[in-house]
Design an enzyme around this catalytic site. Structure first.
Site, short mmCIF file in Angstrom:
data_model
loop_
_atom_site.label_atom_id
_atom_site.label_comp_id
_atom_site.label_asym_id
_atom_site.label_seq_id
_atom_site.Cartn_x
_atom_site.Cartn_y
_atom_site.Cartn_z
N VAL A 140 -26.53 4.50 -2.01
CA VAL A 140 -26.16 4.49 -3.29
C VAL A 140 -24.64 4.19 -3.90
CG1 VAL A 140 -28.23 6.01 -3.82
CG2 VAL A 140 -26.16 6.89 -3.10
N SER B 192 -28.65 21.36 -8.02
CA SER B 192 -28.85 22.70 -7.15
C SER B 192 -28.53 23.62 -7.80
CB SER B 192 -27.74 22.19 -5.74
OG SER B 192 -27.57 23.49 -5.22
N TYR C 246 -19.23 19.78 -3.03
CA TYR C 246 -20.48 19.75 -3.63
C TYR C 246 -20.82 20.58 -4.92
CZ TYR C 246 -25.78 20.19 -2.43
OH TYR C 246 -27.08 20.24 -2.63
N ALA D 284 -18.85 20.47 -7.42
CA ALA D 284 -18.31 19.58 -8.44
C ALA D 284 -19.27 18.59 -8.62
CB ALA D 284 -17.04 19.00 -7.94
P1 NDP Z 1 -31.81 15.50 3.59
O1 NDP Z 1 -30.24 15.59 4.35
O2 NDP Z 1 -32.65 16.09 4.29
O3 NDP Z 1 -32.08 13.96 2.90
C1 NDP Z 1 -31.29 13.35 2.19
C2 NDP Z 1 -31.45 11.68 2.56
O4 NDP Z 1 -30.53 11.06 1.76
C3 NDP Z 1 -31.20 11.51 4.07
O5 NDP Z 1 -32.14 10.42 4.36
C4 NDP Z 1 -30.03 10.93 4.05
O6 NDP Z 1 -29.82 9.92 5.08
C5 NDP Z 1 -30.07 10.09 2.72
N1 NDP Z 1 -28.72 9.59 2.32
C6 NDP Z 1 -27.30 10.01 2.45
N2 NDP Z 1 -26.62 9.46 2.11
C7 NDP Z 1 -27.10 8.33 1.52
C8 NDP Z 1 -26.56 7.20 0.52
N3 NDP Z 1 -25.26 6.91 0.51
N4 NDP Z 1 -27.57 6.26 0.01
C9 NDP Z 1 -28.75 6.53 0.24
N5 NDP Z 1 -29.51 7.62 0.96
C10 NDP Z 1 -28.59 8.51 1.43
O7 NDP Z 1 -31.39 16.43 2.38
P2 NDP Z 1 -32.37 17.36 1.23
O8 NDP Z 1 -33.58 16.67 1.33
O9 NDP Z 1 -32.35 18.66 1.81
O10 NDP Z 1 -31.50 17.29 -0.09
C11 NDP Z 1 -31.99 16.09 -0.93
C12 NDP Z 1 -31.16 16.36 -2.15
O11 NDP Z 1 -31.68 17.71 -2.60
C13 NDP Z 1 -29.82 16.31 -2.04
O12 NDP Z 1 -29.17 15.76 -3.27
C14 NDP Z 1 -29.35 17.68 -1.85
O13 NDP Z 1 -27.68 18.11 -2.27
C15 NDP Z 1 -30.31 18.51 -2.74
N6 NDP Z 1 -30.53 19.89 -2.66
C16 NDP Z 1 -30.84 20.43 -1.41
C17 NDP Z 1 -31.16 21.66 -1.17
C18 NDP Z 1 -31.65 22.16 0.03
O14 NDP Z 1 -31.81 23.45 0.37
N7 NDP Z 1 -32.24 21.21 0.91
C19 NDP Z 1 -30.90 22.54 -2.25
C20 NDP Z 1 -30.44 22.11 -3.48
C21 NDP Z 1 -30.26 20.56 -3.55
P3 NDP Z 1 -28.90 10.32 6.53
O15 NDP Z 1 -29.97 11.28 7.30
O16 NDP Z 1 -28.65 9.11 7.13
O17 NDP Z 1 -27.69 11.02 5.94
#
Ligand code: NDP
Length: 246
Positions: free
Chosen positions: A63, A141, A154, A156
């Site tokens: 992204v 979040s 995060y 921010a």
């Molecule tokens: P995960 O780390 O399990 O999944 C995130 C996915 O995004 C991974 O597959 C990761 O790939 C991918 N990713 C990372 N960087 C990029 C990039 N530059 N371009 C495209 N894809 C990318 O996270 P969650 O499922 O837990 O979180 C998903 C969302 O929810 C996030 O925005 C997180 O901040 C938010 N969130 C999560 C919470 C939680 O408790 N789990 C709570 C509140 C919000 P890779 O594995 O290679 O890094």
């Protein structure tokens, strides 16, 4: 099926909340573009969808790299001819207390969690405007509402995406486009692997529902918000946290 005939893009769809959201959208009849920086892991999401007879394609997308987003959007339009929903879900954490935080940690989190949401939405907005319809969903979040120890970068990013969501609701509402932010509490996904188990237990104790969340519980909310049943929900910020922020 709640999303029959709709085309949805889901970033960070290889695992965690993005994986569950892609599976749920497909189960509800959407054609799903699964986007992730991790193409191998993305295959698991595609396999889970196809095993249940759903329709999905995988696209290697970072992204922060507009060219990868542009290629994905071009391919999605060539295949399905429209984009009804983008779920801006890709996100990372790189925690440190303010006194220890490096510029690299700050910039990387802002680049993916904030600029990545802008990049992805900017890439689809003209298509939604031309259609006269669309839904922009973004994963903020609870940290985007209250802040958190060790998460200057995060917090921010997660406060900022709420600001963009409200701005998009105002700018695009009359054009048939809705924008909504979802604020998950602590959800059991690999992103929590960096947190010690005793900290997670402490978090759990603070949740009125008495447990951490499951990715499917966030996915279900995204599916509803993407559907026409949510047609009057715009600019909202919806907590999915078992009541932890009460
Ligand atoms: P995960 O780390 O399990 O999944 C995130 C996915 O995004 C991974 O597959 C990761 O790939 C991918 N990713 C990372 N960087 C990029 C990039 N530059 N371009 C495209 N894809 C990318 O996270 P969650 O499922 O837990 O979180 C998903 C969302 O929810 C996030 O925005 C997180 O901040 C938010 N969130 C999560 C919470 C939680 O408790 N789990 C709570 C509140 C919000 P890779 O594995 O290679 O890094």
């Amino acid at each position: 099926m709640m999303l029959a005939g709709k085309v949805a893009i889901i970033t960070g769809g290889a695992r965690g909340i993005g994986h569950s959201t892609a599976v749920k959208f497909a189960a509800e009849g959407a054609k799903v573009a699964v986007c992730d920086i991790n193409p191998e892991l993305m295959q698991q999401t595609l396999a889970a969808i196809r095993a249940k007879g759903g329709e999905a394609e995988g696209y290697p997308v970072d992204v922060t790299k507009k060219e990868t987003l542009a290629a994905m959007v071009k391919a999605v339009m060539a295949k399905w001819g429209r984009i009804d929903c983008v779920v801006n879900n890709a996100g990372i954490v790189m925690d440190a207390q303010l006194k220890n935080m490096t510029d690299e940690q700050f910039d990387k989190v802002i680049d993916i969690n904030l600029k990545g949401v802008y990049n992805s939405t900017r890439m689809v907005v003209d298509i939604m405007l031309a259609q006269g319809s669309g839904v922009i969903l973004t994963t903020s979040s609870v940290v985007g509402l209250y802040g958190n120890f060790g998460q200057t970068n995060y917090a921010a990013s997660k406060f900022a995406v709420i600001g963009m969501t409200k701005t998009w609701a105002r700018e695009l509402g009359r054009k048939g486009i809705r924008a909504v932010a979802v604020c998950p509490g602590f959800i059991r996904t690999p992103i929590l692997n960096q947190m010690p188990e005793e900290v997670l237990k402490g978090m759990e104790a603070k949740v009125p529902s008495g447990r951490l969340g499951k990715p499917e519980e966030v996915a279900n909310v995204f599916a509803f918000l993407a559907s026409d049943d949510a047609s009057y929900i715009n600019g909202a910020v919806i907590s999915v946290d078992g009541g932890m922020t009460l």
